[in-house]
Enzyme design. Structure first.
Site, mmCIF file in Angstrom:
data_model
loop_
_atom_site.group_PDB
_atom_site.id
_atom_site.type_symbol
_atom_site.label_atom_id
_atom_site.label_comp_id
_atom_site.label_asym_id
_atom_site.label_seq_id
_atom_site.Cartn_x
_atom_site.Cartn_y
_atom_site.Cartn_z
ATOM 1 N N ASP A 14 0.828 -1.217 0.000
ATOM 2 C CA ASP A 14 0.000 0.000 0.000
ATOM 3 C C ASP A 14 0.859 1.263 0.000
ATOM 4 O O ASP A 14 0.687 2.137 0.861
ATOM 5 C CB ASP A 14 -0.953 0.005 1.207
ATOM 6 C CG ASP A 14 -1.799 -1.262 1.288
ATOM 7 O OD1 ASP A 14 -2.244 -1.743 0.238
ATOM 8 O OD2 ASP A 14 -1.997 -1.768 2.403
ATOM 9 N N GLU A 174 -11.251 0.759 -3.199
ATOM 10 C CA GLU A 174 -10.443 1.211 -2.049
ATOM 11 C C GLU A 174 -9.310 2.104 -2.523
ATOM 12 O O GLU A 174 -9.206 2.431 -3.692
ATOM 13 C CB GLU A 174 -9.897 -0.001 -1.282
ATOM 14 C CG GLU A 174 -9.124 -0.966 -2.139
ATOM 15 C CD GLU A 174 -8.979 -2.361 -1.529
ATOM 16 O OE1 GLU A 174 -9.673 -2.686 -0.546
ATOM 17 O OE2 GLU A 174 -8.171 -3.132 -2.052
HETATM 18 C C1 6LW Z 1 -5.741 -2.090 2.138
HETATM 19 C C2 6LW Z 1 -6.463 -2.129 0.861
HETATM 20 C C3 6LW Z 1 -5.644 -3.108 0.177
HETATM 21 O O1 6LW Z 1 -6.351 -1.374 3.138
HETATM 22 O O2 6LW Z 1 -5.256 -4.027 1.094
HETATM 23 O O3 6LW Z 1 -4.484 -3.585 -1.745
HETATM 24 C C4 6LW Z 1 -5.637 -3.555 2.354
HETATM 25 N N1 6LW Z 1 -5.306 -2.978 -1.050
HETATM 26 O O4 6LW Z 1 -6.524 -0.958 0.166
HETATM 27 C C5 6LW Z 1 -4.636 -3.932 3.381
HETATM 28 O O5 6LW Z 1 -3.331 -3.718 2.907
#
Ligand code: 6LW
Length: 498
Positions: A14, A174
């Site tokens: 991330d 996300e």
């Molecule tokens: C993070 C989400 C994700 O919050 O994995 O790859 C989760 N994306 O955005 C945890 O790293």
């Protein structure tokens, strides 16, 4: 020049970046590990050095009750008016917060909470305003990328939280990040989940609050259609503009253990992918929307050499930078010196999601020789290849009634067994050696110069595909067994990658 991906190897997921003057800074998720949120810096986007952590005090982050892969989720790093901000979620507490510093090489503030739910918080500053975004459900019950304006000094909401984008239709929308580029607002996100279907998508609008129009060719980046390709799961990233005005995406992805071996145990790593703007103001990413193991680019001059540190020892690493603990360590149980570490075990074993005596360094590449000399007075001490408390391989010395033994213990979910033991009589020290390949770990003990193979285990049982969760293998030095004094001494540690 040609540069290779990943630009940062090992469990650093991330990534979020910002640039101040001639330096780029990068932060990552840290979950149950402490200190939280490592910070790296670079002058050229391909050579990165760790400079610290954002969350170094217990008052900044509560990890005591955090399960593996809980705790500190995806951070965002931003710079505004001379001040750095890092915002993240403690997913276990379901709390979004940010910390700030005026000196990125120093300490960060105590946390400032924001009363907006969801994960993956983002900050965007403009004209004295601060916009806070996360992915979750807004004050009207609508899910998506949720945004409010906050007072940056206090974290108080100045507007209701409102959903501003629903993404392109993929699951798990996300990692929102908002930017102003060439007079327009761009909202970047990830979708598809952080596994093989991961992708980067975006939309743009004329105002920071929307409305946003999706890029018609979303996803702008994904490797999900590249079967038989080592790099998978590319997504969750942050855009950054270089010294010459070019845009790049720093994002996560993982390397599976082989062309058709769909397992990864080193965690999610950092990739650099070039971004190209078209005349219409929409941008594309990488090679036809995919990330490659290497890119040939004239954006980085040939004089820059991509360096890679191949050897990690006690002497050439920094206890405060390269090494990490599980949750909040009892510091009195660690005596850290330039060329050795003494550990005091407790009754807390590696089997529980707590804080055993453990100090670890990330495994950064597949092929490695990890070795360390250990001497023991009581209990057990050694090296653990640690994915989580239920997925780990231990190579250790253990005291029993008649003397000492070397053990190789494999823990795979509910299957916990000591696979191999070798009694060493009254000898209380040994060199422990692990030879790692993409698919296997081989466990050896060396006593009086004689090396013995104890056993072998497949890497795939420590992979995210088996263990689940969001972390990668950490090479931990540990001690267990209650003791009055330090019961284990580790010397001559090295981890050499080839
Ligand atoms: C993070 C989400 C994700 O919050 O994995 O790859 C989760 N994306 O955005 C945890 O790293």
């Amino acid at each position: 020049m040609k540069y290779n991906n990943p630009v940062i190897k090992g469990f650093y997921p991330d990534p979020s970046a910002c640039k101040v003057e001639d330096t780029y800074y990068l932060v990552y998720s840290s979950f149950q590990y402490f200190p939280g949120v490592p910070i790296f810096e670079s002058k050229d986007l391909i050579n990165w050095t760790q400079i610290g952590h954002c969350l170094t005090r217990k008052s900044q982050v509560q990890l005591d009750t955090v399960d593996s892969s809980g705790g500190v989720f995806a951070p965002t790093l931003r710079y505004n008016n001379g001040r750095f901000y890092m915002t993240t979620t403690n997913d276990t507490l379901r709390q979004n917060f940010y910390v700030w510093t005026d000196n990125i090489y120093g300490e960060w503030s105590d946390p400032i909470n924001v009363d907006q739910g969801g994960i993956d918080p983002d900050l965007y500053f403009e004209d004295g305003k601060a916009f806070f975004m996360s992915n979750g459900i807004d004050d009207y019950g609508v899910s998506g990328i949720v945004q409010c304006e906050i007072e940056i000094e206090t974290g108080h909401k100045l507007t209701p939280s409102r959903s501003i984008w629903q993404g392109s239709g993929g699951r798990y929308l996300e990692s929102p990040h908002l930017y102003k580029m060439n007079g327009r607002y761009y909202l970047l996100a990830a979708e598809g989940g952080t596994e093989y279907g991961h992708m980067v998508t975006y939309a743009r609008g004329d105002s920071p609050t929307g409305p946003f129009e999706a890029y018609t060719h979303n996803p702008v980046l994904t490797n999900r259609n590249l079967g038989g390709y080592e790099l998978q799961g590319v997504g969750h990233g942050d855009l950054i503009q270089d010294h010459d005005g070019n845009w790049w995406l720093l994002h996560l992805g993982f390397r599976q253990t082989g062309q058709y071996l769909t397992y990864h145990h080193l965690g999610r790593e950092v990739f650099l992918t070039p971004i190209t703007f078209g005349d219409d103001g929409w941008f594309t990413a990488g090679h036809e929307g995919t990330t490659l193991l290497s890119f040939e680019t004239d954006r980085i001059t040939d004089t820059i050499v991509q360096q890679e540190k191949k050897e990690f020892t006690f002497e050439n690493t920094d206890w405060n930078l390269d090494w990490c603990y599980l949750r909040h360590p009892v510091t009195a149980n660690y005596q850290l010196e330039a060329d050795k570490v003494k550990l005091k075990g407790t009754s807390i074993t590696l089997d529980v999601p707590a804080s055993p005596t453990f100090i670890g360094i990330r495994q950064k590449d597949f092929n490695a020789i990890i070795s360390c000399e250990v001497s023991l007075t009581s209990g057990e001490a050694g090296i653990t290849l640690y994915m989580d408390e239920n997925h780990r391989y231990d190579l250790a010395l253990r005291k029993h009634l008649e003397g000492y033994e070397i053990i190789e213990r494999l823990n795979i979910g509910d299957i916990k067994s000591i696979e191999h033991t070798k009694s060493i009589g009254q000898c209380n020290h040994a060199a422990l050696i692990i030879k790692s390949t993409p698919t296997h770990y081989h466990f050896y003990a060396q006593i009086d110069g004689i090396e013995t193979l104890l056993g072998t285990a497949q890497t795939k049982y420590l992979s995210s595909e088996i263990a689940g969760g969001f972390t990668g293998v950490v090479i931990g030095l540990y001690a267990t067994g209650e003791s009055q004094d330090f019961n284990a001494t580790f010397t001559n540690f090295s981890c050499i990658y080839s």
